[in-house]
Each structure stands twice: as structure tokens, then as C-alpha cells.
Design a protein around this motif. Structure first.
Motif, short mmCIF file in Angstrom:
data_model
loop_
_atom_site.label_atom_id
_atom_site.label_comp_id
_atom_site.label_asym_id
_atom_site.label_seq_id
_atom_site.Cartn_x
_atom_site.Cartn_y
_atom_site.Cartn_z
N THR A 1 0.81 -1.21 0.00
CA THR A 1 0.00 0.00 0.00
C THR A 1 0.85 1.27 0.00
O THR A 1 0.31 2.37 -0.07
CB THR A 1 -0.92 0.06 1.25
N GLY A 2 2.17 1.12 0.12
CA GLY A 2 3.06 2.26 0.24
C GLY A 2 3.42 2.58 1.68
O GLY A 2 4.28 3.43 1.94
N LEU A 3 2.78 1.92 2.63
CA LEU A 3 3.05 2.17 4.04
C LEU A 3 4.51 1.86 4.38
O LEU A 3 5.18 2.63 5.07
CB LEU A 3 2.11 1.36 4.93
N GLY A 4 5.03 0.75 3.89
CA GLY A 4 6.42 0.38 4.17
C GLY A 4 7.40 1.42 3.66
O GLY A 4 8.35 1.79 4.35
N ARG A 5 7.16 1.95 2.47
CA ARG A 5 8.04 2.98 1.89
C ARG A 5 7.98 4.25 2.75
O ARG A 5 9.01 4.86 3.02
CB ARG A 5 7.61 3.27 0.46
N GLU A 6 6.79 4.64 3.17
CA GLU A 6 6.67 5.83 4.03
C GLU A 6 7.39 5.62 5.36
O GLU A 6 8.04 6.54 5.87
CB GLU A 6 5.21 6.19 4.27
N LEU A 7 7.26 4.43 5.93
CA LEU A 7 7.95 4.15 7.19
C LEU A 7 9.47 4.18 7.02
O LEU A 7 10.18 4.65 7.90
CB LEU A 7 7.53 2.80 7.76
N MET A 8 9.96 3.68 5.90
CA MET A 8 11.41 3.73 5.66
C MET A 8 11.89 5.17 5.65
O MET A 8 12.94 5.50 6.22
CB MET A 8 11.77 3.03 4.35
N LYS A 9 11.14 6.06 5.01
CA LYS A 9 11.51 7.49 5.00
C LYS A 9 11.51 8.05 6.42
O LYS A 9 12.39 8.83 6.79
CB LYS A 9 10.55 8.28 4.11
N TYR A 10 10.51 7.67 7.20
CA TYR A 10 10.43 8.14 8.58
C TYR A 10 11.64 7.66 9.38
O TYR A 10 12.26 8.43 10.12
CB TYR A 10 9.13 7.65 9.23
N ILE A 11 11.98 6.37 9.25
CA ILE A 11 13.12 5.80 9.97
C ILE A 11 14.41 6.51 9.58
O ILE A 11 15.21 6.88 10.43
CB ILE A 11 13.22 4.28 9.74
N GLU A 12 14.61 6.73 8.28
CA GLU A 12 15.80 7.44 7.83
C GLU A 12 15.85 8.84 8.43
O GLU A 12 16.91 9.31 8.84
CB GLU A 12 15.83 7.51 6.31
N GLY A 13 14.70 9.51 8.48
CA GLY A 13 14.64 10.85 9.08
C GLY A 13 14.99 10.82 10.56
O GLY A 13 15.72 11.68 11.04
N MET A 14 14.47 9.82 11.28
CA MET A 14 14.79 9.67 12.70
C MET A 14 16.29 9.51 12.90
O MET A 14 16.89 10.16 13.76
CB MET A 14 14.12 8.40 13.27
N VAL A 15 16.89 8.64 12.11
CA VAL A 15 18.32 8.36 12.23
C VAL A 15 19.12 9.61 11.86
O VAL A 15 20.09 9.97 12.52
CB VAL A 15 18.72 7.15 11.38
N PHE A 16 18.69 10.29 10.80
CA PHE A 16 19.40 11.49 10.36
C PHE A 16 19.36 12.57 11.43
O PHE A 16 20.37 13.21 11.72
CB PHE A 16 18.81 12.00 9.04
N VAL A 17 18.21 12.77 12.05
CA VAL A 17 18.08 13.77 13.12
C VAL A 17 18.97 13.39 14.30
O VAL A 17 19.57 14.25 14.93
CB VAL A 17 16.60 13.92 13.55
N ALA A 18 19.08 12.09 14.59
CA ALA A 18 19.91 11.63 15.71
C ALA A 18 21.39 11.93 15.48
O ALA A 18 22.17 11.91 16.42
CB ALA A 18 19.70 10.13 15.94
N LYS A 19 21.76 12.22 14.23
CA LYS A 19 23.15 12.54 13.94
C LYS A 19 23.64 13.73 14.75
O LYS A 19 24.83 13.86 15.00
CB LYS A 19 23.34 12.81 12.45
N GLY A 20 22.74 14.60 15.17
CA GLY A 20 23.14 15.75 15.98
C GLY A 20 23.59 15.35 17.37
O GLY A 20 24.32 16.09 18.03
N MET A 21 23.18 14.18 17.84
CA MET A 21 23.55 13.71 19.17
C MET A 21 24.69 12.71 19.14
O MET A 21 25.41 12.55 20.10
CB MET A 21 22.34 13.06 19.84
N SER A 22 24.82 11.99 18.03
CA SER A 22 25.83 10.95 17.90
C SER A 22 26.14 10.77 16.42
O SER A 22 25.25 10.88 15.58
CB SER A 22 25.29 9.64 18.49
N ALA A 23 27.39 10.48 16.12
CA ALA A 23 27.77 10.31 14.72
C ALA A 23 27.14 9.04 14.15
O ALA A 23 27.13 8.00 14.79
CB ALA A 23 29.29 10.21 14.60
N VAL A 24 26.59 9.16 12.96
CA VAL A 24 26.06 8.00 12.24
C VAL A 24 26.16 8.30 10.75
O VAL A 24 25.81 9.38 10.29
CB VAL A 24 24.61 7.65 12.66
N ARG A 25 26.69 7.37 10.02
CA ARG A 25 26.87 7.54 8.58
C ARG A 25 25.96 6.62 7.79
O ARG A 25 25.47 6.97 6.73
CB ARG A 25 28.34 7.25 8.23
N LEU A 26 25.75 5.40 8.30
CA LEU A 26 25.05 4.38 7.52
C LEU A 26 23.84 3.83 8.27
O LEU A 26 23.83 3.77 9.49
CB LEU A 26 26.00 3.22 7.21
#
Length: 182
Positions: A108-133
Motif C-alpha cells: 500500500t506504500g506504508l512500508g516505503r513511508e515508514l522507511m523514509k520516517y526511519i531514515e529521518g529519525m536516524v538522520f536527526v539523531a546525527k546531531g547527538m551521535s555520529a552516524v553515517r550508515l
């Protein structure tokens, strides 16, 4: 189709709600229903249960995240496009340890939307801890591999080569580079 999500940590979710979840993969279903709380309480992985706004009868999906490290060879490090030679081959990552969408919401596209959300969460967390991948271990099924590839994940060739000596691979390591140049 667009979804409005409600996110709840597994620790804050009632057992009866979890029992209603089914993604069609028994080990994933059982992880959510029987193991996710223990993993979260002991600092191994955090699991988030996802509902779609307006449909709170049963969870629509869940995902689990943990810290990770990826060891790259010199050539693979060069593929990251760094303007310097790092003194380490260990690169900080977040691992998507579990990801499942309820059967009613698959394709239904839900999985794709969740992947974007997860990537955004991880990207935002980069401000607190280094993460590249962002890493994961995919089931070796074509539709699962294709889903992750369509979301920008690539096979981790170095890890894959190390696992080739195994007779039957149960998972295939994949990663996505989250770096965004300033």
C-alpha cells in the motif's frame, strides 16, 4: 496513498494489541509478541509499534533499531567520497534489526513511508551521535531484497563475501549511506 502514523514504544503497548499483529512471517510476528519487550528492557534493540491514524484495532507495522558499526575495506571507504583518509575502517551506523508491515497494509506504500520516517529519525539523531550508515540484514527473498533496493539500500559486498563460506545464507547484509553533503 498517504498515512498518518501513531508511534508507541513496545514497552507502552498492551499484549492484546500485539497479539492482533500478523505480517505473514511467523518469526517476525513472534518477535513482536514474545521477545521485543525483553530486548528493549535489556538495551539490545528498541522496538516501535506503528498504527495508522483512524485504524487503532491492530498495529500496522513495527520496527526495531540498534547501534551498529560497519567495517569497510580501503576501497569501500573510498566509495564514501571522503575528502580525507580516515584512520579507521569502522563506520558508525544504526541497524534496522526488525521491520514488518501487517498483511493488511502490505503493498500500500506504508512500508516505503515508514522507511523514509526511519531514515529521518536516524538522520536527526546525527546531531547527538555520529552516524553515517543505516544497515540491515535482509531475508534472502527477492521481494524483500527488491523492497530494500527500491528504498536505496545496497548489498554490503564486504560482509557478503565474508558470509559466502556459509552453506545457506539466512540473511543478506545491506546498507544505505545517509550522508548529505552540506
Amino acid at each position: 496513498m498517504s498515512f498518518d502514523f501513531v508511534f508507541v514504544p513496545v514497552i507502552g503497548t498492551e499484549d492484546v494489541q500485539l497479539e492482533r499483529f500478523s505480517c505473514g512471517n511467523e518469526p517476525l510476528d513472534q518477535f513482536l509478541k514474545q521477545e521485543a519487550r525483553d530486548y528493549a528492557e535489556h538495551g539490545i534493540t528498541t522496538t516501535t509499534v506503528v498504527w495508522v491514524e483512524g485504524d487503532m484495532a491492530s498495529p500496522a507495522a513495527f520496527f526495531s533499531l540498534s547501534n551498529d558499526v560497519v567495517r569497510l575495506t580501503g576501497g569501500e571507504t573510498g566509495e564514501l567520497g571522503l575528502p580525507f583518509l580516515p584512520v579507521t575502517n569502522n563506520f558508525p551506523a544504526v541497524k534496522l534489526t526488525k521491520f514488518a508491515v501487517a498483511q493488511a497494509y502490505q503493498r500500500t506504500g506504508l512500508g516505503r513511508e515508514l522507511m523514509k520516517y526511519i531514515e529521518g529519525m536516524v538522520f536527526v539523531a546525527k546531531g547527538m551521535s555520529a552516524v553515517r550508515l543505516l544497515t540491515l540484514d535482509s531475508l534472502p527473498e527477492d521481494h524483500v531484497l527488491n523492497f530494500y533496493a527500491s528504498n536505496g539500500f545496497m548489498r554490503c559486498e564486504h560482509e557478503d563475501r565474508q558470509r559466502r563460506h556459509q552453506r545457506r545464507r539466512q540473511t543478506i547484509p545491506m546498507f544505505k549511506d545517509l550522508y548529505v553533503a552540506p
